[in-house]
Design a protein around this motif. Structure first.
Motif, PDB file in Angstrom:
ATOM      1  N   THR A  39       0.820  -1.218   0.000  1.00 47.98           N
ATOM      2  CA  THR A  39       0.000   0.000   0.000  1.00 47.98           C
ATOM      3  C   THR A  39       0.856   1.272   0.000  1.00 47.98           C
ATOM      4  OG1 THR A  39      -0.158  -0.066   2.412  1.00 47.98           O
ATOM      5  CG2 THR A  39      -1.921  -1.145   1.159  1.00 47.98           C
ATOM      6  N   LYS A  40       2.143   1.107  -0.275  1.00 48.09           N
ATOM      7  CA  LYS A  40       3.102   2.224  -0.388  1.00 48.09           C
ATOM      8  C   LYS A  40       3.411   2.915   0.932  1.00 48.09           C
ATOM      9  CE  LYS A  40       3.414   1.744  -4.850  1.00 48.09           C
ATOM     10  NZ  LYS A  40       4.051   0.477  -5.105  1.00 48.09           N
ATOM     11  N   ARG A  41       3.174   2.233   2.037  1.00 47.11           N
ATOM     12  CA  ARG A  41       3.581   2.776   3.349  1.00 47.11           C
ATOM     13  C   ARG A  41       5.003   2.333   3.637  1.00 47.11           C
ATOM     14  NH1 ARG A  41      -1.960   1.607   6.208  1.00 47.11           N
ATOM     15  NH2 ARG A  41      -2.940   3.609   5.836  1.00 47.11           N
ATOM     16  N   VAL A  42       5.715   3.154   4.391  1.00 44.45           N
ATOM     17  CA  VAL A  42       7.088   2.814   4.761  1.00 44.45           C
ATOM     18  C   VAL A  42       7.049   1.631   5.723  1.00 44.45           C
ATOM     19  CG1 VAL A  42       9.152   3.599   5.991  1.00 44.45           C
ATOM     20  CG2 VAL A  42       7.967   5.139   4.418  1.00 44.45           C
ATOM     21  N   ARG A  43       7.789   0.567   5.393  1.00 45.52           N
ATOM     22  CA  ARG A  43       7.890  -0.595   6.275  1.00 45.52           C
ATOM     23  C   ARG A  43       9.256  -0.635   6.948  1.00 45.52           C
ATOM     24  NH1 ARG A  43       4.160  -0.677   8.211  1.00 45.52           N
ATOM     25  NH2 ARG A  43       2.272  -0.998   7.085  1.00 45.52           N
ATOM     26  N   GLN A  44      10.317  -0.410   6.157  1.00 42.61           N
ATOM     27  CA  GLN A  44      11.661  -0.427   6.721  1.00 42.61           C
ATOM     28  C   GLN A  44      12.447   0.762   6.195  1.00 42.61           C
ATOM     29  OE1 GLN A  44      13.264  -4.339   5.768  1.00 42.61           O
ATOM     30  NE2 GLN A  44      12.465  -5.126   7.696  1.00 42.61           N
ATOM     31  N   VAL A  45      13.369   1.237   7.046  1.00 47.29           N
ATOM     32  CA  VAL A  45      14.233   2.350   6.663  1.00 47.29           C
ATOM     33  C   VAL A  45      15.674   1.852   6.732  1.00 47.29           C
ATOM     34  CG1 VAL A  45      14.864   4.749   7.089  1.00 47.29           C
ATOM     35  CG2 VAL A  45      12.574   3.954   7.711  1.00 47.29           C
ATOM     36  N   PHE A  46      16.418   2.120   5.657  1.00 45.18           N
ATOM     37  CA  PHE A  46      17.807   1.688   5.553  1.00 45.18           C
ATOM     38  C   PHE A  46      18.715   2.895   5.370  1.00 45.18           C
ATOM     39  CE2 PHE A  46      15.209  -1.774   4.054  1.00 45.18           C
ATOM     40  CZ  PHE A  46      15.837  -2.918   4.520  1.00 45.18           C
ATOM     41  N   HIS A  47      19.950   2.762   5.796  1.00 48.47           N
ATOM     42  CA  HIS A  47      20.975   3.756   5.485  1.00 48.47           C
ATOM     43  C   HIS A  47      22.291   3.015   5.301  1.00 48.47           C
ATOM     44  CE1 HIS A  47      23.836   7.091   6.019  1.00 48.47           C
ATOM     45  NE2 HIS A  47      22.921   7.720   5.296  1.00 48.47           N
ATOM     46  N   SER A  48      22.994   3.329   4.227  1.00 51.81           N
ATOM     47  CA  SER A  48      24.259   2.653   3.884  1.00 51.81           C
ATOM     48  C   SER A  48      24.091   1.132   3.841  1.00 51.81           C
ATOM     49  CB  SER A  48      25.355   3.034   4.878  1.00 51.81           C
ATOM     50  OG  SER A  48      25.551   4.424   4.888  1.00 51.81           O
ATOM     51  N   GLY A  49      22.938   0.691   3.350  1.00 53.82           N
ATOM     52  CA  GLY A  49      22.697  -0.738   3.205  1.00 53.82           C
ATOM     53  C   GLY A  49      22.302  -1.471   4.477  1.00 53.82           C
ATOM     54  N   LYS A  50      22.219  -0.760   5.596  1.00 53.86           N
ATOM     55  CA  LYS A  50      21.854  -1.402   6.861  1.00 53.86           C
ATOM     56  C   LYS A  50      20.465  -0.954   7.300  1.00 53.86           C
ATOM     57  CE  LYS A  50      26.483  -2.010   8.551  1.00 53.86           C
ATOM     58  NZ  LYS A  50      27.442  -1.837   9.589  1.00 53.86           N
ATOM     59  N   ARG A  51      19.696  -1.921   7.814  1.00 54.77           N
ATOM     60  CA  ARG A  51      18.366  -1.582   8.327  1.00 54.77           C
ATOM     61  C   ARG A  51      18.519  -0.794   9.617  1.00 54.77           C
ATOM     62  NH1 ARG A  51      14.500  -3.357  11.880  1.00 54.77           N
ATOM     63  NH2 ARG A  51      15.803  -5.058  12.607  1.00 54.77           N
ATOM     64  N   ILE A  52      17.856   0.333   9.671  1.00 56.17           N
ATOM     65  CA  ILE A  52      17.894   1.189  10.860  1.00 56.17           C
ATOM     66  C   ILE A  52      16.654   0.927  11.722  1.00 56.17           C
ATOM     67  CG2 ILE A  52      17.949   3.571  11.708  1.00 56.17           C
ATOM     68  CD1 ILE A  52      20.505   2.689  10.231  1.00 56.17           C
ATOM     69  N   ALA A  53      15.494   0.846  11.059  1.00 59.58           N
ATOM     70  CA  ALA A  53      14.245   0.676  11.797  1.00 59.58           C
ATOM     71  C   ALA A  53      13.176   0.059  10.900  1.00 59.58           C
ATOM     72  CB  ALA A  53      13.765   2.032  12.315  1.00 59.58           C
ATOM     73  N   THR A  54      12.169  -0.500  11.556  1.00 62.83           N
ATOM     74  CA  THR A  54      10.994  -1.055  10.885  1.00 62.83           C
ATOM     75  C   THR A  54       9.761  -0.409  11.498  1.00 62.83           C
ATOM     76  OG1 THR A  54      12.107  -3.163  10.518  1.00 62.83           O
ATOM     77  CG2 THR A  54       9.704  -3.182  10.412  1.00 62.83           C
ATOM     78  N   ALA A  55       8.823  -0.001  10.654  1.00 67.12           N
ATOM     79  CA  ALA A  55       7.578   0.597  11.149  1.00 67.12           C
ATOM     80  C   ALA A  55       6.621  -0.529  11.533  1.00 67.12           C
ATOM     81  CB  ALA A  55       6.951   1.481  10.084  1.00 67.12           C
ATOM     82  N   ARG A  56       6.065  -0.433  12.758  1.00 68.74           N
ATOM     83  CA  ARG A  56       5.082  -1.424  13.198  1.00 68.74           C
ATOM     84  C   ARG A  56       3.765  -1.148  12.487  1.00 68.74           C
ATOM     85  NH1 ARG A  56       6.156  -1.105  19.610  1.00 68.74           N
ATOM     86  NH2 ARG A  56       4.702   0.612  19.365  1.00 68.74           N
ATOM     87  N   ALA A  57       3.148  -2.185  11.974  1.00 66.60           N
ATOM     88  CA  ALA A  57       1.891  -2.035  11.241  1.00 66.60           C
ATOM     89  C   ALA A  57       0.766  -1.510  12.136  1.00 66.60           C
ATOM     90  CB  ALA A  57       1.480  -3.359  10.613  1.00 66.60           C
ATOM     91  N   LYS A  58       0.756  -1.929  13.408  1.00 66.88           N
ATOM     92  CA  LYS A  58      -0.371  -1.575  14.277  1.00 66.88           C
ATOM     93  C   LYS A  58      -0.429  -0.094  14.647  1.00 66.88           C
ATOM     94  CE  LYS A  58       1.753  -2.718  18.701  1.00 66.88           C
ATOM     95  NZ  LYS A  58       1.680  -3.498  19.905  1.00 66.88           N
TER      96      LYS A  58
END
Length: 160
Positions: A39-58
């Motif tokens: 649905t085009k919502r942000v699920r994960q955020v990366f920087h320099s190829g590393k996952r920084i955070a994941t958005a909780r769906a709830k």
């Protein structure tokens, strides 16, 4: 304003609300990339190829990777957002095991159950990140049970 710029602004605002003013810009610097849901919502955020955070769906709040937790650990003063555990439990928690109430030495009194927290040892060395299961008052009043559902420890690296 392009879509990625809007997304970056939005995730920074959420991080500022969740972790403290000014954290968003440090946690999600220029060049951050996004993995989106169907649905085009942000699920994960990366920087320099590393996952920084994941958005909780709830609720849209972020769960942190060890990289993201390290950034916040470096930025936040004192015991803010921290659950401090005893030296005897540290080896288990850094492997990703649950942090139990009996091992909690100190806790940020402003935390609330369900929040993302940093788990440290008494020397303020980051051990893990996870979700606080009870309020600080409950943790200090009780003798047994789980305090933090550890998502990932610094020695577990079960993420990427």
């Amino acid at each position: 304003m392009n879509c990625d710029r809007k997304r970056l602004t939005r995730v920074r605002m959420i991080a500022d609300y969740q972790f403290g003013k000014g954290i968003g810009k440090e946690l999600f610097p220029e060049g951050a990339t996004f993995q989106l849901s169907r649905t085009k919502r942000v699920r994960q955020v990366f920087h320099s190829g590393k996952r920084i955070a994941t958005a909780r769906a709830k609720d849209g709040f972020f769960t942190l990777s060890i990289e993201g937790a390290s950034i916040i650990h470096r930025l936040l003063p004192g015991r803010k957002l921290r659950v401090v555990i005893s030296a005897e439990a540290a080896p288990f928690v850094e492997k990703g095991k649950t942090a139990f109430i009996k091992h909690v030495v100190e806790i940020d009194p402003e935390l609330r159950a369900g929040e993302e927290v940093l788990v440290t040892d008494e020397a303020d060395r980051l051990l893990a990140t996870g979700q606080l299961l009870l309020s600080p008052a409950e943790i200090l009043a009780l003798d047994s049970g789980a305090a933090v559902d550890v998502r990932v420890g610094i020695a577990s690296k079960k993420e990427e």
